[in-house]
Design an enzyme around this catalytic site. Structure first.
Site, short mmCIF file in Angstrom:
data_model
loop_
_atom_site.label_atom_id
_atom_site.label_comp_id
_atom_site.label_asym_id
_atom_site.label_seq_id
_atom_site.Cartn_x
_atom_site.Cartn_y
_atom_site.Cartn_z
N MET A 299 -4.16 4.76 0.27
CA MET A 299 -4.72 5.32 1.68
C MET A 299 -5.81 6.22 1.23
O MET A 299 -6.55 6.31 2.11
CB MET A 299 -3.62 5.80 2.48
CG MET A 299 -2.63 4.77 3.22
SD MET A 299 -3.48 3.45 3.96
CE MET A 299 -4.22 4.57 5.47
N GLY B 86 -1.67 4.25 -4.87
CA GLY B 86 -1.70 3.12 -5.44
C GLY B 86 -0.44 2.89 -6.79
O GLY B 86 -0.03 1.94 -7.13
N VAL C 255 0.99 -1.17 -0.11
CA VAL C 255 -0.12 0.08 0.05
C VAL C 255 0.98 1.34 -0.01
O VAL C 255 2.11 1.39 0.34
CB VAL C 255 -0.99 -0.07 1.13
CG1 VAL C 255 -0.10 0.07 2.46
CG2 VAL C 255 -1.88 1.17 1.18
N CYS C 256 0.04 2.33 -0.65
CA CYS C 256 0.92 3.68 -0.56
C CYS C 256 -0.30 4.82 -0.31
O CYS C 256 -1.15 4.30 0.05
CB CYS C 256 1.81 3.81 -1.84
SG CYS C 256 1.06 4.23 -3.39
N ARG C 257 0.24 5.61 -1.02
CA ARG C 257 -0.88 6.94 -0.69
C ARG C 257 -1.99 6.57 -1.84
O ARG C 257 -3.26 6.99 -1.39
CB ARG C 257 -0.24 8.48 -0.91
CG ARG C 257 -1.37 9.52 -0.56
CD ARG C 257 -0.58 10.83 -0.95
NE ARG C 257 -0.39 11.12 -2.24
CZ ARG C 257 -1.49 11.67 -3.29
NH1 ARG C 257 -2.44 11.75 -2.79
NH2 ARG C 257 -1.09 11.77 -4.62
#
Length: 98
Positions: free
Chosen positions: A90, A66, A62-64
């Site tokens: 996120m 994708g 996961v990141c901010r």
């Protein structure tokens, strides 16, 4: 590249499933809120820290939004890891954070 939605991850977390989640955002981004029990390995450090990951496990990345997690997923996949990118990152996460 395999993908999963944030909603699907949230449902698994709520069911009490043991998930191995890697958050590839920077430390200051993670400090603003993260999915409970994730491991933070910033994207720029994945290459140097991937030896810490158990190849027998499956990881959700996961990141901010994708994008970075998609790059990390492709990189780890190319090195034999079982990984799934969380679409939307996120920004799409509506579950609990810590």
């Amino acid at each position: 590249m395999r993908e999963i939605t944030a909603k699907e991850v949230e449902l698994l977390v709520n069911e009490g499933k043991e998930l191995d989640i890697i958050d590839v955002r920077e430390v200051d981004e993670v400090a603003t809120g993260k999915i409970p029990n994730v491991v933070n390995i910033p994207l720029g450090l994945i290459e140097f820290r991937m030896h810490e990951l158990d190849k027998s496990k499956e990881f959700i990345v996961v990141c901010r939004s994708g994008g970075r997690s998609g790059r990390a997923t492709q990189f780890l996949e190319s090195h034999g890891y079982k990984v799934i990118n969380m679409q939307g990152g996120m920004l799409a996460w509506e579950g609990k954070t810590e």
